[in-house]
Write a protein that holds these residues in place. Structure first.
Motif, mmCIF file in Angstrom:
data_model
loop_
_atom_site.group_PDB
_atom_site.id
_atom_site.type_symbol
_atom_site.label_atom_id
_atom_site.label_comp_id
_atom_site.label_asym_id
_atom_site.label_seq_id
_atom_site.Cartn_x
_atom_site.Cartn_y
_atom_site.Cartn_z
ATOM 1 N N SER A 91 -20.725 38.974 70.889
ATOM 2 C CA SER A 91 -19.958 39.906 71.704
ATOM 3 C C SER A 91 -18.995 39.086 72.562
ATOM 4 N N VAL A 92 -17.714 39.169 72.245
ATOM 5 C CA VAL A 92 -16.703 38.406 72.964
ATOM 6 C C VAL A 92 -16.019 39.345 73.952
ATOM 7 N N ASN A 93 -16.181 39.066 75.252
ATOM 8 C CA ASN A 93 -15.583 39.950 76.255
ATOM 9 C C ASN A 93 -14.075 39.744 76.342
ATOM 10 N N GLU A 94 -13.414 40.635 77.061
ATOM 11 C CA GLU A 94 -11.951 40.622 77.126
ATOM 12 C C GLU A 94 -11.404 39.341 77.762
ATOM 13 N N ASP A 95 -12.084 38.809 78.784
ATOM 14 C CA ASP A 95 -11.626 37.575 79.415
ATOM 15 C C ASP A 95 -11.706 36.398 78.440
ATOM 16 N N ALA A 96 -12.780 36.340 77.669
ATOM 17 C CA ALA A 96 -12.921 35.270 76.679
ATOM 18 C C ALA A 96 -11.865 35.417 75.590
ATOM 19 N N LYS A 97 -11.589 36.660 75.172
ATOM 20 C CA LYS A 97 -10.541 36.889 74.178
ATOM 21 C C LYS A 97 -9.182 36.439 74.705
ATOM 22 N N ALA A 98 -8.914 36.734 75.966
ATOM 23 C CA ALA A 98 -7.637 36.323 76.566
ATOM 24 C C ALA A 98 -7.548 34.794 76.604
ATOM 25 N N ALA A 99 -8.651 34.134 76.960
ATOM 26 C CA ALA A 99 -8.660 32.668 77.004
ATOM 27 C C ALA A 99 -8.460 32.085 75.613
ATOM 28 N N LEU A 100 -9.129 32.644 74.610
ATOM 29 C CA LEU A 100 -8.969 32.158 73.240
ATOM 30 C C LEU A 100 -7.549 32.387 72.723
ATOM 31 N N THR A 101 -6.969 33.516 73.090
ATOM 32 C CA THR A 101 -5.596 33.796 72.672
ATOM 33 C C THR A 101 -4.638 32.797 73.308
ATOM 34 N N GLU A 102 -4.857 32.473 74.580
ATOM 35 C CA GLU A 102 -4.009 31.478 75.247
ATOM 36 C C GLU A 102 -4.207 30.091 74.637
#
Length: 95
Positions: A54-65
């Motif tokens: 389960s990847v939360n939105e903050d982690a997704k934003a960090a991975l996208t960056e």
């Protein structure tokens, strides 16, 4: 650009430490994750290597960056990162 480079360096260091400190199954996950990070899309990260987590939105934003920083690298620099990671993981296998 210095901040992006520092973020990239920290991320790879943590991934290397985590990947080398765990078992063979995790090493496979680690390589799949890094390969996707280097040449895939953020969506492929969530569907592939991270699909069972389960990847939360903050982690997704960090991975996208992080992915954006990696995508901004010159192709030869990406190739050198891949070679370095293969070398490091190869040394871990022989230890």
């Amino acid at each position: 650009m210095k901040g992006s480079s520092a973020l990239l360096l920290v991320a790879f260091t943590l991934f290397c430490i985590f990947g080398l400190a765990t078992g063979e199954d995790n090493a496979e996950f680690f390589m799949d994750f890094l390969q996707t990070l280097l040449v895939g899309t953020p969506e492929e990260l969530y569907e592939g290597a991270l699909g069972k987590y389960s990847v939360n939105e903050d982690a997704k934003a960090a991975l996208t960056e992080l992915k954006s920083c990696i995508d901004g690298l010159q192709p030869m620099h990406k190739a050198q990162l891949v070679q370095l990671l293969v070398q490091v993981l190869g040394n871990a296998d022989s230890a």
